[in-house]
Design an enzyme around this catalytic site. Structure first.
Site, PDB file in Angstrom:
ATOM      1  N   THR A 167       0.834  -1.195   0.000  1.00 34.72           N
ATOM      2  CA  THR A 167       0.000   0.000   0.000  1.00 34.72           C
ATOM      3  C   THR A 167       0.874   1.252   0.000  1.00 34.72           C
ATOM      4  OG1 THR A 167      -0.148   0.059   2.409  1.00 34.72           O
ATOM      5  CG2 THR A 167      -1.832  -1.208   1.231  1.00 34.72           C
TER       6      THR A 167
ATOM      7  N   HIS B  20       0.033   0.441  14.209  1.00 38.49           N
ATOM      8  CA  HIS B  20      -1.079   1.241  14.716  1.00 38.49           C
ATOM      9  C   HIS B  20      -2.222   1.286  13.706  1.00 38.49           C
ATOM     10  CE1 HIS B  20      -3.130   4.433  16.934  1.00 38.49           C
ATOM     11  NE2 HIS B  20      -3.199   5.127  15.807  1.00 38.49           N
TER      12      HIS B  20
ATOM     13  N   THR C 107      11.566   1.904  12.775  1.00 32.44           N
ATOM     14  CA  THR C 107      12.662   2.522  13.518  1.00 32.44           C
ATOM     15  C   THR C 107      12.771   1.988  14.940  1.00 32.44           C
ATOM     16  OG1 THR C 107      12.384   4.558  12.227  1.00 32.44           O
ATOM     17  CG2 THR C 107      13.649   4.720  14.266  1.00 32.44           C
TER      18      THR C 107
ATOM     19  N   GLU D 215       1.757   8.250  16.504  1.00 35.84           N
ATOM     20  CA  GLU D 215       0.963   9.005  15.531  1.00 35.84           C
ATOM     21  C   GLU D 215       0.205  10.116  16.254  1.00 35.84           C
ATOM     22  OE1 GLU D 215       1.230   8.171  12.168  1.00 35.84           O
ATOM     23  OE2 GLU D 215       2.771   6.848  13.032  1.00 35.84           O
TER      24      GLU D 215
ATOM     25  N   GLY E 173       6.781  -0.545  10.907  1.00 34.62           N
ATOM     26  CA  GLY E 173       7.106  -0.009  12.215  1.00 34.62           C
ATOM     27  C   GLY E 173       5.865   0.243  13.043  1.00 34.62           C
ATOM     28  N   ASP E 174       6.024   1.048  14.087  1.00 34.83           N
ATOM     29  CA  ASP E 174       4.931   1.276  15.026  1.00 34.83           C
ATOM     30  C   ASP E 174       3.732   1.957  14.374  1.00 34.83           C
ATOM     31  OD1 ASP E 174       6.331   0.220  17.347  1.00 34.83           O
ATOM     32  OD2 ASP E 174       7.616   1.977  17.183  1.00 34.83           O
ATOM     33  N   GLY E 175       3.977   2.878  13.437  1.00 35.66           N
ATOM     34  CA  GLY E 175       2.880   3.545  12.759  1.00 35.66           C
ATOM     35  C   GLY E 175       2.058   2.594  11.909  1.00 35.66           C
ATOM     36  N   THR E 176       2.721   1.679  11.231  1.00 35.55           N
ATOM     37  CA  THR E 176       2.026   0.687  10.408  1.00 35.55           C
ATOM     38  C   THR E 176       1.221  -0.264  11.278  1.00 35.55           C
ATOM     39  OG1 THR E 176       3.788   0.811   8.749  1.00 35.55           O
ATOM     40  CG2 THR E 176       2.343  -1.105   8.656  1.00 35.55           C
TER      41      THR E 176
END
Length: 303
Positions: A43, A73, A95, A275, A68-71
């Site tokens: 995506t 989330h 990261t 985020e 990472g953490d954003g994905t």
């Protein structure tokens, strides 16, 4: 015999060529061996990623989330919005990879994929926040300042070190602010430079192995750092020592609860899993065992 009938691997196409190559080269062979059918979905935006998660959830046995953490989330937000989502597994390629650290998932993609497909399913809590969801933490104060002030060029060059550089810069400018709390129906008045509601054990790669922080206990842990002094900073990092008793700390307040309301005099930005898109006031509730996750078997010691 394959462990899964239909697996789906979702990853962020903007992660960079080297990251995507590592995911495809190191993780995919393990996932393919463990799956009767393996679908790969790339995506280009968080919105597209969340839509792809929800679509894949209608037919997949398991969703492997590479990022990472954003994905992660984004995946949790998407899956929390649908009934009975399929299990999820994290392939850490960001990261900090904080919740992967909480679940003791190796940061090496080859080892992560190998241990996950030989792992076990666990029911993991999520946090409900102002109609949305988070997996690792929600925070206001210093943490949002540090995230907002990160120089993207420094992040690309120094990785996780850039978060500490930004945090130190933010600490020099931090002033305490009043916070009104209601935790499981009980009201508290506090003041601090940082408020953190934690479901996971790691933030910015810094682990907090307190026995009270457990992503499968049906409780959230709330910490308030009251000042930006060096003494407060030392106490914060001392939380990584298992023998520390939070009730004895002088500059940090610790609560636990299932339902947490946070109000501030001024509207403040909120960081959820790295985020920033929400603002105070906040209504937060734990969602016990709402997400089934595939974890390494050795993670049993942690949750």
């Amino acid at each position: 015999m394959p462990k899964f009938n239909r697996s789906v691997l979702l990853y962020n196409g903007n992660a960079g060529a080297s990251t995507i190559d590592s995911v495809l080269r190191m993780a995919v062979p393990h996932l393919a061996e463990a799956s009767k059918s393996l679908e790969l979905i790339q995506t280009e935006s968080p919105e597209e990623f969340e839509n792809a998660c929800q679509t894949a959830a209608t037919h997949a046995d398991i969703l492997f989330i590479a990022g990472g953490d954003g994905t992660v989330h984004s995946a949790v937000r998407a899956l929390s919005a649908i009934p009975a989502p399929p299990p999820m597994a994290i392939l850490p390629s960001g990261t900090c990879n904080d919740f992967a650290r909480t679940l003791n998932i190796p940061l090496d993609l080859n080892l992560a994929a190998e241990e996950l497909i030989n792992g076990e399913f666990r029911d993991i809590d999520t946090g409900r926040i102002n109609g949305g969801s988070f997996l690792n933490f929600a925070g206001i104060g210093l943490i949002t300042d540090a995230s907002s002030n990160i120089d993207p060029h420094l992040k690309e060059r120094y990785g996780k070190l850039s978060y500490f550089m930004s945090a130190l810069q933010s600490m020099r400018q931090a002033d305490p602010f009043p916070v009104q709390l209601k935790i499981d129906g009980i009201t508290y008045a506090e003041e601090g430079v940082l408020v953190l509601v934690m479901n996971g054990k790691s933030i910015g790669t810094h682990n907090f192995p307190l026995a009270t922080i457990d992503p499968a206990d049906g409780l959230l842990d709330l910490f308030i750092i009251q000042t930006s002094s060096l003494a407060a900073l030392r106490e914060w990092f001392s939380l990584s020592q298992p023998e520390v008793v939070t009730e004895e700390l002088e500059h940090i307040v610790h609560y636990q609860g299932k339902s947490i309301s946070i109000k501030t005099t001024e509207e403040l930005d909120v960081d959820t899993d790295g985020e920033i898109y929400l603002k105070t006031p906040l209504d937060i509730e734990i969602q016990p065992g709402s997400l089934k996750m595939l974890v390494p078997k050795r993670a049993e010691e942690l949750i």
